[in-house]
Design a protein around this motif. Structure first.
Motif, PDB file in Angstrom:
ATOM      1  N   ASN A   1       0.737  -1.238  -0.105  1.00 31.51           N
ATOM      2  CA  ASN A   1       0.012   0.093   0.021  1.00 31.51           C
ATOM      3  C   ASN A   1       0.963   1.254  -0.016  1.00 31.51           C
ATOM      4  O   ASN A   1       1.451   1.466   0.811  1.00 31.51           O
ATOM      5  CB  ASN A   1      -0.849   0.045   1.235  1.00 31.51           C
TER       6      ASN A   1
ATOM      7  N   HIS B   1      -4.817   4.598  -5.486  1.00 29.26           N
ATOM      8  CA  HIS B   1      -4.253   3.285  -5.445  1.00 29.26           C
ATOM      9  C   HIS B   1      -4.935   2.450  -6.577  1.00 29.26           C
ATOM     10  O   HIS B   1      -4.818   1.336  -6.658  1.00 29.26           O
ATOM     11  CB  HIS B   1      -3.943   2.466  -4.404  1.00 29.26           C
TER      12      HIS B   1
ATOM     13  N   GLU C   1      -2.651  -0.428  -7.976  1.00 28.71           N
ATOM     14  CA  GLU C   1      -2.521  -1.499  -6.918  1.00 28.71           C
ATOM     15  C   GLU C   1      -3.773  -2.326  -6.856  1.00 28.71           C
ATOM     16  O   GLU C   1      -3.801  -3.571  -6.577  1.00 28.71           O
ATOM     17  CB  GLU C   1      -1.973  -0.861  -5.702  1.00 28.71           C
TER      18      GLU C   1
END
Length: 304
Positions: free
Chosen positions: A56, A67, A70
Motif C-alpha cells: 500500500n 491506488h 494496486e
C-alpha cells in the motif's frame, strides 16, 4: 447441499481502505481458529495461505481513485484464486482485506456461474452500499466502489477484471444492513435499482422477514455468494472495523441472518472483509466473525 470442501484464501491488503489495518484481517481470523472451527463441523478445510500483491503506497487520490493500479493487481490475483477453487469444486472463503477485493471475488463467481449456467445471488451484508464512483466519492477510497464497479460503473481497470463487462448486473445483489450512504451515491443506487434492505426496513419488519425477502427466488440452480463486511454488525459487538456506523444488527439478529442463509443450502462462496485488528479489543470482532461463519455452515442453537 452446501459444499463440504472449503478453501481459505488470505488477501492481506488494505489497498482500497481509508485506514490502515485491514491487511491484518486474515491473520486475525486464523488466530480466532476459523479453520479448526469449520473442520469441527465436518468440513474439509484447506488454507491456501495468502495471496501476494503490491504494498500500500498510501498516496492521495489520482483522478478520483486512490491506488488504482494496486487495487487492480490485487483484484486480478483474487479473481484467479477464487475461480481456480470454484473450478476444483471447492467453496472459496476470501479472508480480507478491505471490501474493494470483492471486485475480484464476485467477478470470479459470476464467471463461474456463466460457465455452469447457474443463477447468481449476492447477499451484501454491510453498513454501506459501496456504490460510489470517481464522480461522487468523497474520499477516492475504492472500498466504497466495488458494487458500482461490478455493475460496470467505474474505471476500465476495475470493470474489466475477469474480462466480462459488466461482471454482474444490479439485480443479483441484495444489500442487507445498510445505514450509511453518501448523498450523491443515493441517486446512483436508486437509478441502478439495487435491492436494499436498510436498517429501517429491518427495524420495521424484523430480520426474519427481511431475510425471507432477500432470499426469495433462491432455488437449486442458485449459487449464493455472501459478501460479509464486518461493519455490517453493530460496533458495540464488533469494534474491529475501520468505518464503524452505529445502529447495526445485534448479535441475535446477525445469528438469525446467518442461520437463515444456511437453511437455503445454497452457499457457494464467501468474502469476509474489513476486519481491522488495529481497532479491535482482544480479537473479539474476529472471534465473532468466525462464530457467524460457523452459523453459515449450520451451527445453530438447537437441532432443527
Amino acid at each position: 447441499m452446501v459444499n463440504k470442501s472449503i478453501s481459505l484464501i488470505g488477501v492481506p491488503t488494505d489497498i482500497g481502505a481509508g485506514h490502515r489495518g485491514a491487511s491484518m484481517g486474515p491473520e486475525a481470523l486464523r488466530v480466532a481458529n476459523l479453520s479448526a472451527r469449520l473442520a469441527k463441523r465436518g468440513l474439509d478445510v484447506v488454507d491456501r495461505g495468502n495471496l501476494q500483491g503490491p504494498l500500500n503506497p498510501w498516496l492521495p487520490p489520482q483522478d478520483g481513485y486512490r491506488h488504482l493500479p494496486e487495487v487492480r493487481a490485487w483484484n486480478e490475483a483474487v479473481h484467479e484464486a477464487v475461480h481456480a477453487e470454484l473450478a476444483l469444486g471447492r467453496l472459496p472463503i476470501m479472508l480480507g482485506g478491505d471490501h474493494s477485493l470483492a471486485i475480484g471475488s464476485i467477478s470470479a463467481v459470476a464467471r463461474y456461474c456463466r460457465e455452469q449456467r447457474k443463477q447468481l445471488r449476492v447477499l451484501w451484508l454491510d453498513a454501506h452500499a459501496d456504490f460510489n464512483t470517481a464522480e461522487v466519492t468523497p474520499s477516492g477510497n475504492i472500498h466504497g466502489m466495488p458494487v458500482a464497479c461490478l455493475c460496470g460503473k467505474g474505471p476500465k481497470e476495475l470493470v474489466e477484471v475477469g474480462g466480462h463487462v459488466p461482471a454482474t448486473t444490479p439485480d443479483v445483489f441484495r444489500q442487507v444492513g445498510i445505514r450509511s450512504v453518501d448523498e450523491a451515491e443515493k441517486r446512483l443506487v436508486r437509478e441502478s435499482q439495487v435491492s436494499i434492505f436498510d436498517m429501517r426496513h429491518i427495524d420495521e419488519v424484523g430480520m426474519k422477514r427481511t431475510m425471507e425477502e432477500a432470499l426469495a427466488g433462491v432455488d437449486e440452480n442458485t449459487h449464493l455468494h455472501i459478501s460479509f463486511d464486518v461493519d455490517f454488525l453493530d460496533p458495540t459487538i464488533a469494534p474491529g472495523v475501520g468505518t464503524t456506523v452505529r445502529g447495526g444488527p445485534n448479535y441475535r439478529e446477525a445469528q438469525l441472518c446467518m442461520e437463515m442463509i444456511a437453511d437455503t443450502g445454497r452457499i457457494g462462496s464467501i468474502d469476509i472483509v474489513e476486519l481491522n485488528p488495529a481497532f479491535d479489543k482482544k480479537n473479539q470482532t474476529a472471534r465473532l466473525a468466525v462464530d457467524l461463519v460457523e452459523s453459515l455452515f449450520g451451527k445453530s442453537t438447537l437441532i432443527r
